[in-house]
Motif scaffolding. Structure first.
Motif, PDB file in Angstrom:
ATOM      1  N   ILE A 282       0.841  -1.208   0.000  1.00  0.00           N
ATOM      2  CA  ILE A 282       0.000   0.000   0.000  1.00  0.00           C
ATOM      3  C   ILE A 282       0.868   1.247   0.000  1.00  0.00           C
ATOM      4  N   ASP A 283       1.872   1.288   0.854  1.00  0.00           N
ATOM      5  CA  ASP A 283       2.749   2.458   0.942  1.00  0.00           C
ATOM      6  C   ASP A 283       3.481   2.705  -0.372  1.00  0.00           C
ATOM      7  N   GLU A 284       3.953   1.640  -1.000  1.00  0.00           N
ATOM      8  CA  GLU A 284       4.698   1.786  -2.259  1.00  0.00           C
ATOM      9  C   GLU A 284       3.803   2.294  -3.377  1.00  0.00           C
ATOM     10  N   ILE A 285       2.564   1.820  -3.425  1.00  0.00           N
ATOM     11  CA  ILE A 285       1.623   2.280  -4.453  1.00  0.00           C
ATOM     12  C   ILE A 285       1.289   3.754  -4.243  1.00  0.00           C
ATOM     13  N   ILE A 286       1.059   4.136  -3.006  1.00  0.00           N
ATOM     14  CA  ILE A 286       0.754   5.544  -2.706  1.00  0.00           C
ATOM     15  C   ILE A 286       1.904   6.442  -3.137  1.00  0.00           C
ATOM     16  N   THR A 287       3.131   6.064  -2.790  1.00  0.00           N
ATOM     17  CA  THR A 287       4.302   6.874  -3.144  1.00  0.00           C
ATOM     18  C   THR A 287       4.459   6.989  -4.650  1.00  0.00           C
ATOM     19  N   ALA A 288       4.326   5.861  -5.361  1.00  0.00           N
ATOM     20  CA  ALA A 288       4.483   5.873  -6.817  1.00  0.00           C
ATOM     21  C   ALA A 288       3.417   6.730  -7.483  1.00  0.00           C
ATOM     22  N   PHE A 289       2.185   6.643  -6.989  1.00  0.00           N
ATOM     23  CA  PHE A 289       1.096   7.433  -7.575  1.00  0.00           C
ATOM     24  C   PHE A 289       1.335   8.922  -7.351  1.00  0.00           C
ATOM     25  N   ARG A 290       1.706   9.284  -6.139  1.00  0.00           N
ATOM     26  CA  ARG A 290       1.894  10.701  -5.819  1.00  0.00           C
ATOM     27  C   ARG A 290       3.131  11.292  -6.491  1.00  0.00           C
ATOM     28  N   ASN A 291       4.095  10.423  -6.829  1.00  0.00           N
ATOM     29  CA  ASN A 291       5.289  10.889  -7.548  1.00  0.00           C
ATOM     30  C   ASN A 291       5.090  10.922  -9.056  1.00  0.00           C
ATOM     31  N   GLY A 292       3.935  10.451  -9.505  1.00  0.00           N
ATOM     32  CA  GLY A 292       3.663  10.416 -10.936  1.00  0.00           C
ATOM     33  C   GLY A 292       4.231   9.197 -11.640  1.00  0.00           C
ATOM     34  N   ALA A 293       4.763   8.239 -10.875  1.00  0.00           N
ATOM     35  CA  ALA A 293       5.349   7.042 -11.478  1.00  0.00           C
ATOM     36  C   ALA A 293       4.306   5.962 -11.756  1.00  0.00           C
ATOM     37  N   LEU A 294       3.105   6.119 -11.224  1.00  0.00           N
ATOM     38  CA  LEU A 294       2.030   5.152 -11.433  1.00  0.00           C
ATOM     39  C   LEU A 294       0.759   5.878 -11.823  1.00  0.00           C
ATOM     40  N   THR A 295       0.184   5.451 -12.936  1.00  0.00           N
ATOM     41  CA  THR A 295      -1.111   5.970 -13.378  1.00  0.00           C
ATOM     42  C   THR A 295      -2.027   4.791 -13.684  1.00  0.00           C
ATOM     43  N   ASP A 296      -3.298   5.077 -13.778  1.00  0.00           N
ATOM     44  CA  ASP A 296      -4.287   4.025 -14.035  1.00  0.00           C
ATOM     45  C   ASP A 296      -4.412   3.825 -15.549  1.00  0.00           C
ATOM     46  N   GLU A 297      -3.743   2.786 -16.068  1.00  0.00           N
ATOM     47  CA  GLU A 297      -3.716   2.513 -17.498  1.00  0.00           C
ATOM     48  C   GLU A 297      -4.665   1.365 -17.848  1.00  0.00           C
ATOM     49  N   PRO A 298      -5.262   1.386 -19.046  1.00  0.00           N
ATOM     50  CA  PRO A 298      -6.194   0.308 -19.427  1.00  0.00           C
ATOM     51  C   PRO A 298      -5.565  -1.079 -19.371  1.00  0.00           C
ATOM     52  N   HIS A 299      -4.290  -1.200 -19.772  1.00  0.00           N
ATOM     53  CA  HIS A 299      -3.663  -2.524 -19.810  1.00  0.00           C
ATOM     54  C   HIS A 299      -3.208  -3.003 -18.435  1.00  0.00           C
ATOM     55  N   PHE A 300      -3.524  -2.245 -17.397  1.00  0.00           N
ATOM     56  CA  PHE A 300      -3.275  -2.703 -16.034  1.00  0.00           C
ATOM     57  C   PHE A 300      -4.484  -3.450 -15.457  1.00  0.00           C
ATOM     58  N   HIS A 301      -5.515  -3.631 -16.288  1.00  0.00           N
ATOM     59  CA  HIS A 301      -6.733  -4.334 -15.884  1.00  0.00           C
ATOM     60  C   HIS A 301      -6.907  -5.542 -16.812  1.00  0.00           C
ATOM     61  N   ASN A 302      -6.579  -6.729 -16.340  1.00  0.00           N
ATOM     62  CA  ASN A 302      -6.523  -7.910 -17.201  1.00  0.00           C
ATOM     63  C   ASN A 302      -7.821  -8.195 -17.932  1.00  0.00           C
ATOM     64  N   LEU A 303      -8.943  -8.189 -17.208  1.00  0.00           N
ATOM     65  CA  LEU A 303     -10.209  -8.587 -17.815  1.00  0.00           C
ATOM     66  C   LEU A 303     -10.605  -7.643 -18.935  1.00  0.00           C
ATOM     67  N   LYS A 304     -10.567  -6.348 -18.670  1.00  0.00           N
ATOM     68  CA  LYS A 304     -10.953  -5.371 -19.692  1.00  0.00           C
ATOM     69  C   LYS A 304     -10.026  -5.451 -20.898  1.00  0.00           C
ATOM     70  N   TRP A 305      -8.722  -5.576 -20.628  1.00  0.00           N
ATOM     71  CA  TRP A 305      -7.765  -5.583 -21.731  1.00  0.00           C
ATOM     72  C   TRP A 305      -7.851  -6.873 -22.548  1.00  0.00           C
ATOM     73  N   MET A 306      -8.063  -8.009 -21.881  1.00  0.00           N
ATOM     74  CA  MET A 306      -8.204  -9.263 -22.610  1.00  0.00           C
ATOM     75  C   MET A 306      -9.458  -9.273 -23.472  1.00  0.00           C
ATOM     76  N   ASN A 307     -10.545  -8.731 -22.945  1.00  0.00           N
ATOM     77  CA  ASN A 307     -11.764  -8.624 -23.752  1.00  0.00           C
ATOM     78  C   ASN A 307     -11.500  -7.821 -25.013  1.00  0.00           C
ATOM     79  N   LYS A 308     -10.749  -6.743 -24.871  1.00  0.00           N
ATOM     80  CA  LYS A 308     -10.415  -5.903 -26.019  1.00  0.00           C
ATOM     81  C   LYS A 308      -9.532  -6.661 -27.008  1.00  0.00           C
TER      82      LYS A 308
END
Length: 326
Positions: A282-308
């Motif tokens: 949790i701490d690592e995800i929070i830090t990465a998101f707030r630093n701009g190193a992590l964003t919510d990308e479509p290919h980070f969601h297996n089900l949605k991306w596989m359907n596509k």
């Protein structure tokens, strides 16, 4: 050591492979790259864009060990196309094991799943309990385990049944519980919990990747090992997140009351020691998101991306068929 990692461009592979390279191994990756390839170039890394269903794709003549990660991951994705799931997650495993044995590969490490047990009432779900898989994904893992055990006379077989993995990876997954709920809190300020009393076993992505290397370094540890170190409820995960992020927890009814637990005492007795927890993830995800190193990308969601991806492939196939017909 020369190591083949199937599915090496996935969530776990992107954390595991840099560690293998750092340890001095030569690594060959085979992956369809449906979800991308974020590996840095390295003189000891070879990447093949290929399909494990095509046995000749792997090239095993110079391989000492295989870490077999490739599969259609998780229950919802496995249900999209059951035929594809059985071909990729089971039949390909059988072909790969047979080819590996013929090629003289000495080691085969298989990433199974802690979900092969199904729903158990026992508090301590150990490796000797019966397997009662519920989904196509679970069933392919169970059958693959049995296939691989039949090759134990030809290769050293090490099977890992991991808990749900959490934590950061260059090829992130935002559809697994800890990662998903943390991202909800960061982007929406609200965590939606369905039910909440369901227990889920967890393992940090650094620990599961370290475990594969630990098994490589200890070939005498043959057999099956559970790998999960925190059996906590979904609501408990949400509360850990709320301690770190100002957010609201909304609890709704769930039609999935199933709870899963893992007992990893057998693994801990080998000398393997996990170093990270759900809180670290949790701490690592929070830090990465707030630093701009992590964003919510479509290919980070297996089900949605596989359907596509499957939809796109069908459209291409239909267009080719129509063109040929004309």
């Amino acid at each position: 050591m020369r190591i083949l990692v199937t599915g090496g461009c996935g969530y776990k592979g992107h954390v595991l492979i840099p560690k293998l390279l750092e340890s001095g191994h030569k690594v060959r990756v085979i992956d369809t790259e449906w979800f991308g390839n974020f590996h840095q170039k390295h003189p000891q890394l070879e990447t093949i864009v290929g399909d494990v269903n095509v046995s000749s794709s792997c090239g095993l003549d110079d391989v000492d060990a295989i870490i077999h990660l490739a599969s259609i991951a998780n229950d919802p994705c496995g249900d999209i196309d059951p035929k594809l799931t059985w071909e990729t997650s089971c039949l390909a495993t059988m072909k790969l094991a047979d080819e590996a044995a013929r090629a003289g590969v000495e080691r085969f490490i298989y990433a199974s799943s802690g979900s092969v047990y199904g729903v158990k009432s026992e508090d301590n779900v150990t490796e000797d309990l019966t397997l009662e898989p519920l989904s196509e994904y679970n069933k392919t893992k169970m059958v693959s385990e049995r296939v691989l055990k039949s090759y134990s006379g030809s290769m050293k077989i090490q099977i890992v049944r991991p808990a749900t993995v959490c934590g950061l990876s260059p090829r992130m997954r935002l559809d697994v519980s800890v990662n998903m709920l943390t991202m909800q809190a960061l982007t929406k300020g609200v965590i939606t919990v369905f039910g909440g009393t369901q227990v889920r076993p967890n393992i940090h992505i650094d620990d599961i990747s370290d475990l594969y290397i630990f098994l490589l370094d200890n070939p005498e540890l043959e057999g099956i090992f559970n790998a999960g170190f925190e059996n906590i409820t979904i609501l408990e995960i949400a509360r850990l997140i709320k301690e770190r992020i100002e957010c609201e927890i909304v609890i709704t009814e769930s039609n999935d009351p199933r709870s899963y637990r893992l007992d990893s005492s057998k693994l801990l007795k080998t000398g393997f020691t996990p170093k990270k927890t759900v809180s670290h993830a949790i701490d690592e995800i929070i830090t990465a998101f707030r630093n701009g190193a992590l964003t919510d990308e479509p290919h980070f969601h297996n089900l949605k991306w596989m359907n596509k991806m499957i939809s796109d492939q069908k459209e291409i196939a239909n267009e080719c068929h129509f063109t040929n017909f004309k």
